[in-house]
Design an enzyme around this catalytic site. Structure first.
Site, mmCIF file in Angstrom:
data_model
loop_
_atom_site.group_PDB
_atom_site.id
_atom_site.type_symbol
_atom_site.label_atom_id
_atom_site.label_comp_id
_atom_site.label_asym_id
_atom_site.label_seq_id
_atom_site.Cartn_x
_atom_site.Cartn_y
_atom_site.Cartn_z
ATOM 1 N N GLU A 95 0.840 -1.208 0.000
ATOM 2 C CA GLU A 95 0.000 0.000 0.000
ATOM 3 C C GLU A 95 0.870 1.252 0.000
ATOM 4 O O GLU A 95 0.576 2.239 -0.683
ATOM 5 C CB GLU A 95 -0.938 0.003 1.205
ATOM 6 C CG GLU A 95 -1.998 -1.073 1.167
ATOM 7 C CD GLU A 95 -2.781 -1.099 -0.144
ATOM 8 O OE1 GLU A 95 -3.188 -0.028 -0.629
ATOM 9 O OE2 GLU A 95 -2.974 -2.195 -0.696
ATOM 10 N N TRP A 146 1.893 1.962 -3.419
ATOM 11 C CA TRP A 146 0.917 2.664 -4.272
ATOM 12 C C TRP A 146 1.130 4.181 -4.185
ATOM 13 O O TRP A 146 1.040 4.890 -5.189
ATOM 14 C CB TRP A 146 -0.520 2.342 -3.842
ATOM 15 C CG TRP A 146 -1.074 1.104 -4.481
ATOM 16 C CD1 TRP A 146 -1.248 -0.106 -3.882
ATOM 17 C CD2 TRP A 146 -1.536 0.963 -5.843
ATOM 18 N NE1 TRP A 146 -1.785 -0.993 -4.787
ATOM 19 C CE2 TRP A 146 -1.972 -0.370 -5.990
ATOM 20 C CE3 TRP A 146 -1.614 1.828 -6.934
ATOM 21 C CZ2 TRP A 146 -2.493 -0.863 -7.188
ATOM 22 C CZ3 TRP A 146 -2.129 1.344 -8.127
ATOM 23 C CH2 TRP A 146 -2.553 0.014 -8.254
ATOM 24 N N TRP A 153 -20.461 13.192 -19.396
ATOM 25 C CA TRP A 153 -20.834 13.445 -17.995
ATOM 26 C C TRP A 153 -22.115 14.271 -17.954
ATOM 27 O O TRP A 153 -22.347 15.092 -18.842
ATOM 28 C CB TRP A 153 -19.732 14.210 -17.261
ATOM 29 C CG TRP A 153 -18.370 13.575 -17.334
ATOM 30 C CD1 TRP A 153 -17.272 14.071 -17.949
ATOM 31 C CD2 TRP A 153 -17.976 12.317 -16.754
ATOM 32 N NE1 TRP A 153 -16.204 13.216 -17.798
ATOM 33 C CE2 TRP A 153 -16.612 12.134 -17.066
ATOM 34 C CE3 TRP A 153 -18.627 11.342 -16.005
ATOM 35 C CZ2 TRP A 153 -15.896 11.013 -16.653
ATOM 36 C CZ3 TRP A 153 -17.922 10.230 -15.590
ATOM 37 C CH2 TRP A 153 -16.566 10.075 -15.916
ATOM 38 N N ASN A 185 -10.353 3.806 3.078
ATOM 39 C CA ASN A 185 -10.050 3.558 1.666
ATOM 40 C C ASN A 185 -11.164 2.811 0.926
ATOM 41 O O ASN A 185 -11.525 3.160 -0.201
ATOM 42 C CB ASN A 185 -8.743 2.783 1.535
ATOM 43 C CG ASN A 185 -8.390 2.520 0.098
ATOM 44 O OD1 ASN A 185 -8.200 3.455 -0.681
ATOM 45 N ND2 ASN A 185 -8.340 1.254 -0.296
ATOM 46 N N TRP A 220 -15.315 12.642 -12.808
ATOM 47 C CA TRP A 220 -14.461 12.285 -11.662
ATOM 48 C C TRP A 220 -13.698 13.491 -11.138
ATOM 49 O O TRP A 220 -13.365 13.566 -9.957
ATOM 50 C CB TRP A 220 -13.487 11.146 -12.030
ATOM 51 C CG TRP A 220 -12.480 11.466 -13.109
ATOM 52 C CD1 TRP A 220 -12.599 11.232 -14.439
ATOM 53 C CD2 TRP A 220 -11.181 12.079 -12.944
ATOM 54 N NE1 TRP A 220 -11.472 11.650 -15.115
ATOM 55 C CE2 TRP A 220 -10.598 12.169 -14.221
ATOM 56 C CE3 TRP A 220 -10.471 12.549 -11.847
ATOM 57 C CZ2 TRP A 220 -9.323 12.726 -14.437
ATOM 58 C CZ3 TRP A 220 -9.206 13.105 -12.056
ATOM 59 C CH2 TRP A 220 -8.646 13.188 -13.329
ATOM 60 N N TRP A 253 -8.845 8.528 -7.946
ATOM 61 C CA TRP A 253 -10.094 8.797 -8.686
ATOM 62 C C TRP A 253 -10.032 8.222 -10.097
ATOM 63 O O TRP A 253 -10.981 7.615 -10.578
ATOM 64 C CB TRP A 253 -10.391 10.302 -8.729
ATOM 65 C CG TRP A 253 -11.149 10.743 -7.514
ATOM 66 C CD1 TRP A 253 -10.624 11.166 -6.336
ATOM 67 C CD2 TRP A 253 -12.577 10.749 -7.353
ATOM 68 N NE1 TRP A 253 -11.638 11.433 -5.454
ATOM 69 C CE2 TRP A 253 -12.839 11.202 -6.037
ATOM 70 C CE3 TRP A 253 -13.652 10.431 -8.174
ATOM 71 C CZ2 TRP A 253 -14.142 11.331 -5.551
ATOM 72 C CZ3 TRP A 253 -14.947 10.561 -7.684
ATOM 73 C CH2 TRP A 253 -15.183 11.005 -6.383
HETATM 74 C C1 FAD Z 1 -10.750 8.077 -4.597
HETATM 75 C C2 FAD Z 1 -9.551 7.950 -3.696
HETATM 76 C C3 FAD Z 1 -8.928 9.101 -3.219
HETATM 77 C C4 FAD Z 1 -7.808 8.992 -2.384
HETATM 78 N N1 FAD Z 1 -7.187 10.148 -1.956
HETATM 79 C C5 FAD Z 1 -6.062 10.062 -1.194
HETATM 80 C C6 FAD Z 1 -5.387 11.229 -0.777
HETATM 81 O O1 FAD Z 1 -5.755 12.357 -1.116
HETATM 82 N N2 FAD Z 1 -4.294 11.088 0.031
HETATM 83 C C7 FAD Z 1 -3.844 9.852 0.420
HETATM 84 O O2 FAD Z 1 -2.852 9.782 1.160
HETATM 85 N N3 FAD Z 1 -4.448 8.735 0.021
HETATM 86 C C8 FAD Z 1 -5.547 8.796 -0.772
HETATM 87 N N4 FAD Z 1 -6.175 7.651 -1.158
HETATM 88 C C9 FAD Z 1 -5.590 6.346 -0.797
HETATM 89 C C10 FAD Z 1 -6.109 5.717 0.506
HETATM 90 O O3 FAD Z 1 -7.504 5.779 0.556
HETATM 91 C C11 FAD Z 1 -5.549 6.388 1.740
HETATM 92 O O4 FAD Z 1 -4.155 6.541 1.651
HETATM 93 C C12 FAD Z 1 -5.835 5.557 2.993
HETATM 94 O O5 FAD Z 1 -7.221 5.388 3.153
HETATM 95 C C13 FAD Z 1 -5.257 6.248 4.212
HETATM 96 O O6 FAD Z 1 -5.557 5.553 5.373
HETATM 97 P P1 FAD Z 1 -4.422 4.837 6.230
HETATM 98 O O7 FAD Z 1 -3.311 5.777 6.467
HETATM 99 O O8 FAD Z 1 -5.087 4.244 7.420
HETATM 100 O O9 FAD Z 1 -3.959 3.716 5.217
HETATM 101 P P2 FAD Z 1 -3.183 2.332 5.430
HETATM 102 O O10 FAD Z 1 -4.070 1.266 4.904
HETATM 103 O O11 FAD Z 1 -2.695 2.205 6.810
HETATM 104 O O12 FAD Z 1 -1.965 2.464 4.406
HETATM 105 C C14 FAD Z 1 -0.704 3.032 4.778
HETATM 106 C C15 FAD Z 1 -0.346 4.137 3.831
HETATM 107 O O13 FAD Z 1 -0.209 3.616 2.505
HETATM 108 C C16 FAD Z 1 -0.619 4.594 1.564
HETATM 109 N N5 FAD Z 1 -1.765 4.082 0.811
HETATM 110 C C17 FAD Z 1 -2.669 3.157 1.202
HETATM 111 N N6 FAD Z 1 -3.550 2.914 0.210
HETATM 112 C C18 FAD Z 1 -3.204 3.704 -0.814
HETATM 113 C C19 FAD Z 1 -3.734 3.924 -2.117
HETATM 114 N N7 FAD Z 1 -4.791 3.237 -2.593
HETATM 115 N N8 FAD Z 1 -3.144 4.843 -2.922
HETATM 116 C C20 FAD Z 1 -2.065 5.529 -2.491
HETATM 117 N N9 FAD Z 1 -1.519 5.372 -1.261
HETATM 118 C C21 FAD Z 1 -2.081 4.470 -0.437
HETATM 119 C C22 FAD Z 1 -1.034 5.821 2.353
HETATM 120 O O14 FAD Z 1 0.068 6.684 2.433
HETATM 121 C C23 FAD Z 1 -1.383 5.232 3.719
HETATM 122 O O15 FAD Z 1 -1.283 6.150 4.770
HETATM 123 C C24 FAD Z 1 -7.311 7.721 -2.016
HETATM 124 C C25 FAD Z 1 -7.958 6.569 -2.490
HETATM 125 C C26 FAD Z 1 -9.067 6.687 -3.320
HETATM 126 C C27 FAD Z 1 -9.736 5.434 -3.808
#
Ligand code: FAD
Length: 455
Positions: A268, A271, A299, A337, A355, A378
């Site tokens: 993650e 990503w 759209w 997420n 989007w 997105w």
């Molecule tokens: C539509 C959409 C918009 C999003 N916008 C953002 C945003 O503006 N900023 C953001 O940091 N994340 C974003 N994310 C990714 C993800 O949702 C969040 O990083 C995550 O929910 C943060 O929670 P956590 O720190 O508990 O994640 P954990 O599950 O604990 O993951 C650890 C870290 O991994 C990274 N990570 C995890 N999942 C993703 C992912 N899918 N994409 C990129 N990095 C990821 C983040 O830095 C996160 O803090 C988005 C996802 C979607 C689907």
């Protein structure tokens, strides 16, 4: 040790790196200053252009983070408002600094800003030195054997892991901090305090370290299974800290345990690095679809579309899990997420709204709002990005609720009136809109093929 206005110093310009530990750029500034017996002047510039795009939640979080950073710097943090290309050379002149040190910024605005600041400093006989980045591996470094950027996540992740990253370092020692006069107060940075989400989480380096300790002490063991469950505290909640640099991914990666759950968690984090890499190579991908068909998607717009957008943003679509997610966002400036994916899919494929409109709303509301992760997240959902989910994968709000909020605990937390007469009926019929979305995608693909001409 602290000192007041110096005649000669090194300026350290804080941006998305608001911590003292494991900070290569700050260490470089302190080393340089110490070698020549000079103090370091820590600076934060309130750049109106960036603050305006931040939204009240991020502004509030930033101010609270900066307050903690100032304390950690013995009260020596200079705060100035204005255009960085004016302010940074001005502060450097006042502080008698030949060199301004900062962490590299990888996003399009930051790169353009840094080029302007470097030029302005150079015109005054000074220099900007950029060290490191907010990523374990700086964007642009991981390339295919032929030197091209990766377009697909899994091979990127493998190459990223093979590239590796250094072990984290400690806090700088023996630094002397100094200030020049600030020209605004912290409170001035939050434009509309009444618009800040009511639930506020702790900020700062020690809060980030506490979250990481708590996550590694329990939830990480079941992360692979629980990370999709918004009803459980199954994720790290580190995203705002990674966004503002109160923790660096190196510090997290160094402690991820071996084993399947640790591997999923590391993936993650990858990503986040992948999306930054995509944005580095394709700055246009922030707001332009990468998949050709994405440019031809039709759209909805007009008053009815606006009313649907408002219902979505307020959490009043009549689909409980969608509404719970949007209300979590309003209450906390953060959303799980799984629910980000569902709410985004609902906007794009059930309401047929662009989007970019949803991405802008998330960027306004999210504390962790980050152009690369948000806008590519997105695009992934919308089926228009690099390595995106196929468009025909349309999330069913009811099915997602059954699978990921099986007892309805998450919905009950944010939509307490669900099941009562006060809760709205669904604003659209999911099955009908799914068919409509797929028809529009076929139409867009045909238009893209037509535009590309005969092969
Ligand atoms: C539509 C959409 C918009 C999003 N916008 C953002 C945003 O503006 N900023 C953001 O940091 N994340 C974003 N994310 C990714 C993800 O949702 C969040 O990083 C995550 O929910 C943060 O929670 P956590 O720190 O508990 O994640 P954990 O599950 O604990 O993951 C650890 C870290 O991994 C990274 N990570 C995890 N999942 C993703 C992912 N899918 N994409 C990129 N990095 C990821 C983040 O830095 C996160 O803090 C988005 C996802 C979607 C689907």
């Amino acid at each position: 040790m602290t000192t007041s206005t110096p005649n000669s110093s090194v300026v350290f310009w804080f941006r998305r790196d608001l911590r003292l530990a494991d900070h290569p750029a700050l260490l470089a500034a302190v080393d340089e200053a110490r070698a020549t017996g000079r103090p370091v002047v820590p600076l934060f510039v309130a750049d109106d252009g960036l603050l305006a795009s931040g939204g009240p939640n991020r502004q509030d979080y930033l101010v609270r983070t900066l307050g903690g950073l100032e304390l950690a710097l013995d009260g020596r943090l200079t705060l100035r408002r204005g255009r960085p290309e004016d302010v940074v050379p001005q502060v450097a002149a006042e502080a008698g600094a030949e060199v301004v040190v900062a962490t590299g910024d990888c996003a399009p605005y930051g790169r353009r800003r840094d080029a302007r600041v470097a030029a302005a400093l150079s015109a005054a006989g000074r220099s900007l030195r950029l060290v490191g980045s907010p990523y374990a591996v700086s964007p642009g470094r991981v390339t295919t054997g032929s030197g091209d950027p990766y377009r697909v996540f899994t091979p990127f992740r493998r190459a990223w892991e093979a590239h590796g990253w250094p072990r984290p370092t400690g806090r700088p020692t023996g630094a002397t901090w100094a200030t020049v006069a600030s020209d605004i107060a912290w409170g001035d940075l939050v434009r509309d305090p009444s618009a800040v989400a009511p639930v506020r989480t702790a900020t700062g380096e020690s809060a980030a370290a506490g979250l990481l300790d708590a996550f590694l002490g329990g939830p990480v063991a079941t992360y692979a299974a629980d990370r999709d469950r918004p009803d459980l505290a199954g994720t790290s909640r580190l995203s705002p800290h990674l966004r503002f640099g109160t923790i660096h991914p190196r510090q997290v990666l160094a402690r991820v345990p071996a084993g399947p759950s640790g591997d999923v968690f590391r993936s993650e984090l990858a990503w986040r690095e992948f999306y930054a890499d995509v944005l580095w190579h394709r700055p246009d991908s922030a707001w332009e679809p990468l998949a050709p068909a994405g440019r031809f998607l039709r759209w909805d717009s007009g008053p009815e579309a606006d009313a649907r957008f408002a219902a979505w943003a307020q959490g009043r679509t009549g689909y409980p899990l969608v509404d719970a997610g949007m209300r979590q966002l309003r209450a906390e400036g953060w959303m799980h997420n799984r629910v980000r994916m569902l709410t985004a899919s609902f906007l794009v494929k059930d309401l047929h709204l662009d989007w970019r409109r949803g991405a802008a709303h998330f960027m306004d509301q999210l504390i962790d709002g980050d152009l690369a992760s948000n806008n590519h997240g997105w695009q992934w959902v919308a089926g228009t990005g690099t390595d995106a989910a196929p468009f025909h994968r349309v999330f069913s709000p009811d099915r997602q609720a059954e699978r990921f909020d099986p007892d309805g605990a998450y919905v009950a937390r944010y939509v307490p009136e669900h099941g009562s007469s006060g809760y709205p009926a669904p604003i659209v019929d999911h099955a009908t809109e799914r068919v409509e979305a797929l028809a529009r995608w076929d139409e867009a693909r045909a238009a893209a093929a037509g535009a590309a001409g005969p092969s």
